[in-house]
Structures are given as structure tokens and as C-alpha cells.
Design an enzyme around this catalytic site. Structure first.
Site, short mmCIF file in Angstrom:
data_model
loop_
_atom_site.label_atom_id
_atom_site.label_comp_id
_atom_site.label_asym_id
_atom_site.label_seq_id
_atom_site.Cartn_x
_atom_site.Cartn_y
_atom_site.Cartn_z
N GLY A 16 -4.41 7.56 -13.80
CA GLY A 16 -3.53 7.22 -12.68
C GLY A 16 -2.30 6.45 -13.14
O GLY A 16 -2.40 5.47 -13.85
N GLY A 18 -0.03 4.99 -11.03
CA GLY A 18 0.52 4.18 -9.94
C GLY A 18 0.91 2.81 -10.48
O GLY A 18 1.11 2.63 -11.68
N GLU A 178 6.05 -0.41 9.74
CA GLU A 178 7.31 0.11 9.21
C GLU A 178 7.56 1.54 9.68
O GLU A 178 8.68 1.91 10.04
CB GLU A 178 7.29 0.01 7.68
CG GLU A 178 7.29 -1.46 7.24
CD GLU A 178 7.25 -1.69 5.74
OE1 GLU A 178 7.64 -2.78 5.32
OE2 GLU A 178 6.85 -0.78 5.01
N ALA A 323 0.41 -3.58 -3.71
CA ALA A 323 1.05 -3.21 -4.97
C ALA A 323 1.03 -4.34 -6.00
O ALA A 323 0.75 -4.11 -7.18
CB ALA A 323 2.48 -2.77 -4.71
#
Lengths: 426, 426
Positions: A16, A18, A178, A323
Site C-alpha cells: 500500500g 497511501g 465536506e 491521515a
């Protein structure tokens, strides 16, 4: 060499690319350790801005960059575009969808999460979540097509136009907030300027959450500020509401039935299948339960980080699925591997929380930095600055910044394109 | 009101919002004439730069803009996203895919063209052309996936790597030349920087044409300059070659069989089905044969323009299928409608040819303006200027210009993303 022993000759493999995977690759690359990064995609995606691709504000390429280009500067790191289908822990080997396999000396699993639909996987078809570029492009298509269809309705259908312009977002976390704000702005500005038959009042955006306030990670005063800002954009917030049924064009909230031309899912994630690959213990969301060093309790060479892991910080708090936590966990796992190879002790992971924020529409946000709580335009400027700062790649920062400035000045969405139509109409 | 008579009360309807359709809409909008523009897409596409989307240099949104936004300034012009499935000439009505119908006072058909595979429609699956954004994104995916696959080949497969990196472009017109040059640059620069197992020499780009020179619309000296520039980028030009068979991974040129991981079609177009809608006479490419005023010989209220028409200029020359001709034809048809409504005579269409150009790679082009023939860097600067100038929308011009400058300085392709994977690999 015994098949079962992790050796320093085999590369560190990261699954991954990310936030967690890239953070780990950077630490290992800087140390010159042979590393292989595997991802199903060829690009790293800055997911916090993906909702702007879905709402026609940005292009996909503005918030994504090829993994190979990002990691180019570290010659010991190589990149493999492939899909992991299984892990043979005894042989220290990954099975790949391409048919190959890959030996690892140590393993960092950072394969992220998908949306979870609790006990209703069939809802996925009617209420997509937004995790990949393709997801976002499809949602953009659905939003824009809803406007086009409402515009071209014949006179006799116009009474039902409001039903055809009801957009529902499920989940009142930052993504849901959002998304709802951006949809309201897109639909209402587009309606005002470019769709003569659609008035602002035809457009209805509903944000649904099962809790008693939005943005539960933030203090109640900021939840209230966010709710007020959303109301100012015309978003209807429905708290204490649970989805009980979903079908095309309709959503049930408790006993209440709502029309919905587009329903989007921003509620709850499920980890990737890492736990079943590993035969490891998982929590209710499928996240692998890891030790204080982020490795498996019974295997110090296998780390699980980011949204794939259920981890506890040194201070006893669960690590959130955001994150910044993913980045810190990825870097920690990489440093732990370096420490162990150098014969040093591995410290327990400690999550440092820099704060939480969410933006609502074109000039409003809420931000909680612990020592500072902001709402309104100052929070929005902070939000823009932070997101530009963390966006990978100097060029992307420039493009996104210029795009935002343009959009702010003109109210114009720059990527209002309908593509990937299901039935090619030509 | 008789069903069969065109009246000034019914709007002018324009089918297609390409160069021809938009040019017509602008003339009619400026005159305040009620006009409806129908297109299958919600966006106008600047097709001359579409090959840069396919080769990862630009994002789709950089070269496309919503039709509604482009035509917003003319209140008498409305936009309809729908597909025409038939024309009832007697009733002066269009049938739409949505099930509706639309009456017209006058009609301008500007529905463009698709790629033609001569007598081999089954080739379309193995050698796509690039006409829409979705086409371009799929081609981008195929090009980038070919590199990823070649990179991850295991040692025993590496002898066949060259076969897996052979890209074939069929058709030596401007699109084919520009595509072949851009693929060569993309593949070779990416290979050098980001794919350690692929060397420049593994990448093979073949440009095929059945004629004896490239760019037949330009003088032979510029064809030679283009061939030389392509050779400098490592592109193999095969003239006097005809495709005799196509299958996945392989192309036959006469008796010669070539491996081909990606084959792209830039040879020959076929007009949209306007001729069959109208029951009108067509040429070999399906283009409707129109009179000197661009209307049907037997119906002065129905005009056919752009790539859909087989027209002859006042000077006796056939009108070429290029963007400038489409724009001039669209504007002429609109002015003819205005003239006729004012009781004035309609002049015959005369095509004014501003010149032809094609670019090859990152700093080379050829241009023929009649009084001036250029090759090399000066032609490239002219090419950039002209394309930026004609790109619709101030913002797009800025974004594309900045992108080109960035790419020129860094050799970096900004949109190197693989999306729309056929089998979702997750």
C-alpha cells in the site's frame, strides 16, 4: 537459508502506497534499506481532497502522483504495481494477483480501508463511498447527470423535480460534512448560472448522521459552528437518524422515506482483508490488532499500520483513522525495523495529535488544534494552508492552489465533466 | 401551423457542440435567435489536444469545458444533454434517446465523426481511436499499464520484453504523428527515470501509413522534416504499409507480423449517422453531400457542417475535415439562416485555409501557412501559441500553458495515472 526465518537479505515489503506506506518507504529509503512498495494503483492519492474531485472542483491528476515518481529519489526503494492476494507467513512470502510471489524480510501492511455498510453490503450499489479516483469520477458523473436530467424534464414532470434534485450524504464526519457542503455549492451555483429551469430552491442536500452531533472528533462548539455553516449553504442536517433501507432513488431514515437522486456513503470503514491474510485477531471493523510497537503480537517482523490496524497509543488512547496517524504509524514501523536490525530496542508507538479540521463550502471551516479552536474564515485559511502543505509534489500544490484561487474568485468549478457514462450513448 | 413548414417561431436546433456547432451557436446567440444546442456530452472538447490527455500530459478538464458555461453569455441559446436518434423531416422534429422530441425551425447538423475501420469493424476493439475523453483515458491506462507490466516481468520473461513494449500507431496524419511522438517521449522518459528494468532500447514505437509520405496535407519538404524529427525520437516510420490483420498483441502489415502491446487508430473517419437520419445522399465516408450554401439540396432549412458534411468550397476544392473548416462551416450555416430570415440571398461557402501544422515531441513541429513553411523549434512555438489561442476559456489556456512550461522544464508528465481499470483489481 531457512524458509521460515526473516533475513536482512530479503527486502522490506510495504503493501500500500497511501499515507502510511509512503511514510514508511521514505524512512527506509533514506536509510538505504532494500524496500519494495506494492500497490494496486500506479499513483498515490491525496484522499483528503478527493471529495473535491467528486464535486468537480479539481482534476484527479491534481491530487494524485505516480508512486514511482514520488519514490524516485531513493534508489533502494522499488515499486511494484500488483495486488496482494495472500500472505504465507511460514515461507515469508506474498502471493500476487499476477501469479508471482515475493519474499520479504520484514513486512509493513498499509493496505487501507474500504467503506463498510454494516450488515447491508447490497447498499454499496446504491450509495457509493469515495475512496479511489474512479469512485470520485463516477460520483461526479452522477451529480452532474442529476442536474442535466432535472433541467430537461418536460413541463408535466416538473412537480417531481425536487425529488430528482435531492442529494443525501450518510455520515457526519469530516468527509460527509465536506461533501455535503461542496455538493450544495456545486448544485446551487450551477443551477443559478447554467440551468435556467432549476432554481436554488429545487436543490435539496441532506446530511444524515446517527449521532447527536456532527464531527464527533471535534468539541461541541465547533460541531455547532459546522452545523450552522451547513445550514447557511442550505444543507439539511438530520441527526439521530439511521438508514434503515436503501433502494435506487429512495432512502429510508427510520420510518421516514426520502427521495434521493444520489446517495453517498461517508459512514464507517472496513479494513482491507489483511486480518484474513494473516490469520490474525481483528476488531469489529476488520482491523488487525497490533502490539505497542505496531507489529503482530506473535510476529515481530510483520507490522500493520494506518487504517488497517487497531492500535493503541502509548498514552492508552486508540489511534484514530486519520491521515496524520497513518503517516506516524508508517514511519514508526520503518524505524522499528531499522532499530531491530541495529540491535536496538523498539519504543512503543505514541500518536501525536496535531488537531482536527473540516471545511464547509467556499470560505468556512472549523479547526481544533487543542490550544486553539477556530471557526469561519480564519479556520478556512488554515485548512487551505495545511492541505496545500501536505499535498505531495510541488507542482500539485501550485495547480491546486491556483485552482482554489480561481474558484474563489469566479465561483466556477473547473472540472464539471460528465465522463464514464455507463451506457455509452453514442 | 402546418406540421411541415419551418417557422421562425420554432428554435434553430444545433446537433453537436464541437467546433462547428459552437461556432453556429455563437453567431445565432449574438443575433438573439432562439437556439437549442443538443449534445450527448455535457462538455465541449478541444480535440486537437486530446492526444496529450491520452499520453498523460494533460488532464481532461484542461481541454474541456461545460457547454452550458461556454454558451452562458447568450440568453437565447439553451443547451440540452441528450442523444438524437432520428429526424422526422416532414414534421420538423428530432427524436431523442430520452424519449422526448424537439421541433425545429431550422436545423444545423454538426454531429462529427467516429473512426472508420474500412471493412473491418471488429478491429475497433483491438485498435481504439481517440475521439472522446473516455477514449483518451482508456488509452492512457493501456500505455501506462504496458510499462508497469514490462517492468514487473520476471527474469525468464525478459527476452520478450521488447514485444511487450511495442506501440503501433496507424495513420500518418497530424493525429498519428503527434500521438507517435508523444508516446515515444512518454515511454522513453518514464523508462529512463522510473522503470529501472526498462531501458530506452526496449521501447519501440511504430507509425504506419499506407501512403508514401506522412502529413499528406503538407508539402513534401515538411513531411520529410517530420519523419526526421520522429526518427530522432526513435519512432520507426513504415510507409506504404497497409494493415491486413489485427488481433490482441499482434498486427499484420502486408505479410509482415509485428508484436504490439498497444495499437492505436488514427486512420480515416466515418461521419455520424446523419445521412441515414435524413435519408440523404452521402459520400464513401458517410458524409452528407450538401449544396454550396451547406444546406441539403432539397431542403434549405437543414444544414450539415463540419466532419458530418461532404462540402465543396466556392473555389471548387473539397472542404477538409479540420477544426478551422468546421468553425467556418458552422458560422456560415448560422449566417445563412439569419440571411434567409431577413430575406437576403445566401452566399456560397468559401473555405479560407489558414494553414496546417503538426507537432512532434517536446520542441519540434512543422507548419505550412502557405506563404511560410516552418520546421523545428520556431514551428513548435507557433504551434503552442495557436493551440493556446484557440483553446476555449481563459482558465484552460492558463492551465495548459503552465502545464506545458512545467513539462518542458522538468520532462515530467503531470497526469500519469492509471484509472478505469477493466477488472477492478481491489
Amino acid at each position: 537459508m531457512a524458509n521460515s526465518g526473516a533475513t536482512d537479505q530479503d527486502p522490506v515489503v510495504i503493501i500500500g502506497a497511501g499515507f502510511a506506506g509512503l511514510a514508511a518507504a521514505r524512512v527506509l529509503g533514506a536509510a538505504g534499506v532494500a524496500t519494495v512498495v506494492i500497490d494496486r494503483q500506479n499513483h498515490h492519492l491525496f484522499q483528503p481532497l478527493l471529495y473535491q474531485v467528486a464535486t468537480a472542483g479539481l482534476s484527479a491528476a491534481d491530487i494524485a502522483a505516480p508512486i514511482r515518481a514520488i519514490l524516485r529519489q531513493w534508489p533502494s526503494v522499488s515499486v511494484l504495481m500488483d495486488t496482494v492476494v495472500g500472505i504465507d507467513r511460514a515461507a515469508r512470502q506474498l502471493q500476487l494477483a499476477s501469479g508471482g510471489s515475493l519474499r520479504f524480510g520484514a513486512l509493513i501492511i498499509a493496505s487501507g480501508a474500504r467503506h463498510a455498510y454494516f450488515r447491508n453490503p447490497e447498499w454499496a450499489a446504491h450509495a457509493p463511498g469515495i475512496k479511489t479516483i474512479d469512485d470520485a469520477i463516477r460520483v461526479r458523473r452522477d451529480l452532474l447527470l442529476a442536474l442535466e436530467r432535472a433541467e430537461t424534464m418536460r413541463a408535466e414532470q416538473r412537480e417531481t423535480r425536487a425529488e430528482h434534485l435531492t442529494f443525501v450524504v450518510v455520515g457526519g464526519g469530516p468527509t460527509g460534512v465536506e461533501l455535503a457542503g461542496a455538493i450544495a455549492e456545486l448544485a446551487r451555483h450551477a443551477a443559478e448560472r447554467d440551468f435556467p429551469h432549476i432554481t436554488r430552491n429545487c436543490v435539496r442536500v441532506v446530511l444524515v448522521d446517527s449521532g447527536d452531533r456532527l464531527l464527533k472528533a471535534l468539541p461541541p462548539s465547533l460541531s455547532a459552528a459546522a452545523a450552522q455553516a451547513l445550514a447557511g449553504l442550505g444543507v439539511e442536517v438530520r441527526l439521530n437518524s439511521r438508514v434503515t433501507a436503501l433502494e435506487p432513488g429512495r432512502i429510508m431514515l427510520g420510518d421516514d422515506s426520502l427521495p434521493a437522486c444520489v446517495t453517498l456513503w461517508a459512514a464507517g470503514v472496513a479494513a482491507s482483508p489483511a486480518a484474513s491474510w494473516l490469520g490474525a485477531a481483528a476488531d469489529g471493523s476488520g482491523r488487525v490488532i497490533v502490539g505497542s510497537d505496531l507489529a503482530l503480537p506473535d510476529d515481530p517482523a510483520i507490522f500493520v499500520v494506518g487504517d488497517t490496524a487497531a492500535a493503541t497509543s502509548r498514552d492508552g488512547q486508540p489511534v484514530p483513522g486519520v491521515a496524520t496517524a497513518a503517516k506516524q504509524m508508517g514511519a514508526h514501523a520503518a524505524r522499528a525495523i531499522l532499530a531491530r536490525r541495529a540491535g536496538q530496542a523498539v519504543p512503543a508507538f505514541r500518536y501525536r495529535h496535531p488537531g482536527s479540521m473540516a471545511t464547509i463550502g467556499r470560505s468556512h471551516a472549523v479547526a481544533d488544534l487543542g490550544w486553539l479552536k477556530l471557526a469561519g474564515a480564519p479556520a478556512w485559511l488554515l485548512w487551505c494552508t495545511v492541505h496545500l502543505w501536505f499535498l505531495a509534489g510541488f507542482r500539485n500544490r501550485l495547480v491546486v492552489g491556483a485552482n482554489w484561487l480561481w474558484r474563489y474568485l469566479t465561483f466556477e468549478s473547473s472540472a464539471r465533466l460528465i465522463t464514464q457514462q455507463e451506457s455509452d450513448m453514442r
